[in-house]
Design an enzyme around this catalytic site. Structure first.
Site, PDB file in Angstrom:
ATOM      1  N   ASN A 191      -9.107 -14.959  80.557  1.00  0.00           N
ATOM      2  CA  ASN A 191      -7.891 -15.633  80.424  1.00  0.00           C
ATOM      3  C   ASN A 191      -6.932 -15.585  81.524  1.00  0.00           C
ATOM      4  O   ASN A 191      -6.456 -14.549  81.451  1.00  0.00           O
ATOM      5  CB  ASN A 191      -7.505 -15.364  78.991  1.00  0.00           C
ATOM      6  CG  ASN A 191      -6.415 -16.375  78.595  1.00  0.00           C
ATOM      7  OD1 ASN A 191      -5.471 -16.652  79.397  1.00  0.00           O
ATOM      8  ND2 ASN A 191      -6.399 -16.753  77.599  1.00  0.00           N
TER       9      ASN A 191
ATOM     10  N   ARG B 262      -1.230 -25.508  77.110  1.00  0.00           N
ATOM     11  CA  ARG B 262      -0.261 -25.511  76.113  1.00  0.00           C
ATOM     12  C   ARG B 262       0.693 -26.800  75.959  1.00  0.00           C
ATOM     13  O   ARG B 262       0.890 -27.352  77.226  1.00  0.00           O
ATOM     14  CB  ARG B 262       0.855 -24.438  76.172  1.00  0.00           C
ATOM     15  CG  ARG B 262       0.164 -23.246  75.659  1.00  0.00           C
ATOM     16  CD  ARG B 262       1.152 -22.004  75.430  1.00  0.00           C
ATOM     17  NE  ARG B 262       1.569 -22.037  74.089  1.00  0.00           N
ATOM     18  CZ  ARG B 262       1.331 -21.256  73.230  1.00  0.00           C
ATOM     19  NH1 ARG B 262       0.565 -20.385  73.152  1.00  0.00           N
ATOM     20  NH2 ARG B 262       1.963 -21.673  71.974  1.00  0.00           N
TER      21      ARG B 262
ATOM     22  N   GLU C 121      -8.575 -23.718  76.326  1.00  0.00           N
ATOM     23  CA  GLU C 121      -8.074 -23.413  74.995  1.00  0.00           C
ATOM     24  C   GLU C 121      -7.096 -24.548  74.913  1.00  0.00           C
ATOM     25  O   GLU C 121      -6.275 -24.969  75.856  1.00  0.00           O
ATOM     26  CB  GLU C 121      -7.387 -22.221  75.012  1.00  0.00           C
ATOM     27  CG  GLU C 121      -8.121 -20.935  74.414  1.00  0.00           C
ATOM     28  CD  GLU C 121      -7.178 -19.697  74.497  1.00  0.00           C
ATOM     29  OE1 GLU C 121      -5.847 -19.779  74.039  1.00  0.00           O
ATOM     30  OE2 GLU C 121      -7.803 -18.581  74.760  1.00  0.00           O
TER      31      GLU C 121
ATOM     32  N   GLU D 257     -14.373 -18.269  67.326  1.00  0.00           N
ATOM     33  CA  GLU D 257     -13.707 -17.196  67.741  1.00  0.00           C
ATOM     34  C   GLU D 257     -12.829 -16.302  66.904  1.00  0.00           C
ATOM     35  O   GLU D 257     -11.975 -16.894  66.091  1.00  0.00           O
ATOM     36  CB  GLU D 257     -12.983 -17.595  69.011  1.00  0.00           C
ATOM     37  CG  GLU D 257     -12.455 -16.543  69.833  1.00  0.00           C
ATOM     38  CD  GLU D 257     -11.789 -16.570  71.000  1.00  0.00           C
ATOM     39  OE1 GLU D 257     -12.273 -17.483  71.908  1.00  0.00           O
ATOM     40  OE2 GLU D 257     -10.548 -15.955  71.611  1.00  0.00           O
TER      41      GLU D 257
ATOM     42  N   HIS E 264      -8.077 -11.638  71.358  1.00  0.00           N
ATOM     43  CA  HIS E 264      -6.896 -11.871  71.297  1.00  0.00           C
ATOM     44  C   HIS E 264      -6.331 -10.486  71.315  1.00  0.00           C
ATOM     45  O   HIS E 264      -6.685  -9.498  70.190  1.00  0.00           O
ATOM     46  CB  HIS E 264      -6.325 -12.463  70.118  1.00  0.00           C
ATOM     47  CG  HIS E 264      -4.678 -13.148  70.364  1.00  0.00           C
ATOM     48  ND1 HIS E 264      -3.865 -12.292  70.452  1.00  0.00           N
ATOM     49  CD2 HIS E 264      -4.377 -14.227  70.809  1.00  0.00           C
ATOM     50  CE1 HIS E 264      -2.677 -12.834  70.847  1.00  0.00           C
ATOM     51  NE2 HIS E 264      -2.962 -14.197  70.982  1.00  0.00           N
TER      52      HIS E 264
HETATM   53  N1  PXP Z   1      -8.545 -15.977  72.439  1.00  0.00           N
HETATM   54  C1  PXP Z   1      -7.418 -17.171  72.081  1.00  0.00           C
HETATM   55  C2  PXP Z   1      -8.097 -18.219  71.438  1.00  0.00           C
HETATM   56  C3  PXP Z   1      -6.257 -16.964  72.519  1.00  0.00           C
HETATM   57  O1  PXP Z   1      -5.385 -17.745  72.184  1.00  0.00           O
HETATM   58  C4  PXP Z   1      -6.027 -15.969  73.534  1.00  0.00           C
HETATM   59  C5  PXP Z   1      -4.712 -15.738  73.996  1.00  0.00           C
HETATM   60  O2  PXP Z   1      -4.340 -17.034  75.010  1.00  0.00           O
HETATM   61  C6  PXP Z   1      -7.108 -14.928  74.037  1.00  0.00           C
HETATM   62  C7  PXP Z   1      -8.072 -15.009  73.252  1.00  0.00           C
HETATM   63  C8  PXP Z   1      -6.598 -13.884  74.629  1.00  0.00           C
HETATM   64  O3  PXP Z   1      -5.780 -13.049  74.219  1.00  0.00           O
HETATM   65  P1  PXP Z   1      -4.889 -11.851  75.141  1.00  0.00           P
HETATM   66  O4  PXP Z   1      -4.060 -12.709  76.217  1.00  0.00           O
HETATM   67  O5  PXP Z   1      -4.215 -11.154  74.075  1.00  0.00           O
HETATM   68  O6  PXP Z   1      -6.020 -11.229  75.553  1.00  0.00           O
END
Ligand code: PXP
Length: 236
Positions: free
Chosen positions: A6, A44, A69, A150, A189
């Protein structure tokens, strides 16, 4: 197991200054060369990090498996239909939150989300639902025809000791339930090098999406060289 990187927070640094650098797209070849299989970016509603021109350029990158996302809003669905990334992860979005705080309530918004899944699937986007490891949410995701879930690992990441072990069991059970229903299972996450190994041991999980910790680690892995380069320029 696929790693999706990400790249939101590369854009966060750029947006903090309103400059043109660092460009999150410059991270793509580095991530892919290092073993990532896909790139995740969250457009976003408030455009706090990734901008429309970023997601458009990412979607136009040849051969890139882009996971977009987004909240399940009309605006985002229209953008996703137009750009047709390989994948899309639907997340809940609150303006005032620092990051995606909880999983999507698929049970409570079943009809609306079924429509979004159908629209995006019709243009070839593989849709996933970002949900907490709760049986009802997993069943609802399957019922509305989402091919992927997910599992939100944020709560697991924030806990420690026995409480973390309980959440890990919930993720493990959720992954097994979902896979048994024919869903593809991803997770993400709050994952760090410390808390990722236990998640990797869950056999049904096929993909991890990680951003914050990778960008944070990259700062300290690259800071020394950045200072060396500036000192060299000053001395010259
Ligand atoms: N998956 C999703 C759906 C998310 O919203 C996020 C954060 O944008 C992540 C994964 C990645 O999370 P992190 O930045 O904490 O690694």
């Amino acid at each position: 197991m696929n790693l999706g990187v990400n790249i939101d927070h590369i854009a966060t640094i750029r947006q903090a200054r309103g400059t043109s650098y660092p460009d999150p797209l410059d991270a793509v070849p580095l991530c892919l060369a290092a073993g990532a299989g896909s790139i995740t970016a969250h457009l976003r509603e408030d455009r706090r990090h990734i901008q429309d021109h970023d997601i458009e350029r990412l979607a136009a990158m040849d051969g890139l498996h882009l996971n977009m996302e987004m909240g399940a809003t009309d605006e985002m669905v229209r953008i996703c239909e137009r750009l047709r990334p390989a994948a899309c992860c639907l997340v809940p979005e609150k303006r005032e939150e620092l990051t995606t705080e909880g999983g999507l309530d698929v049970v409570g918004h079943q009809r609306r989300l079924a429509d979004v899944v159908a629209r995006l699937s019709a243009v070839g986007v593989r849709v996933s639902m970002f949900i907490d490891p709760i049986e009802a949410q997993i069943r609802a995701s399957s019922e509305i025809g989402a091919p992927v879930i997910e599992l939100h690992t944020g709560h697991y990441a924030n806990l420690c000791g026995a409480e973390q072990a309980v959440e890990l069991v919930a993720i493990r059970d959720g992954a097994a339930l979902a896979a048994g229903m024919g869903l593809m299972v991803h997770a993400g996450h709050g994952l760090t090098v410390e808390n990722t190994p236990a998640i990797c041991r869950i056999p049904e999980i096929e993909e991890l999406n990680i951003g914050h910790a990778i960008v944070a680690d990259a700062l300290f892995k690259g800071l020394k060289q950045a200072v060396i380069d500036f000192r060299a320029v000053m001395i010259r």
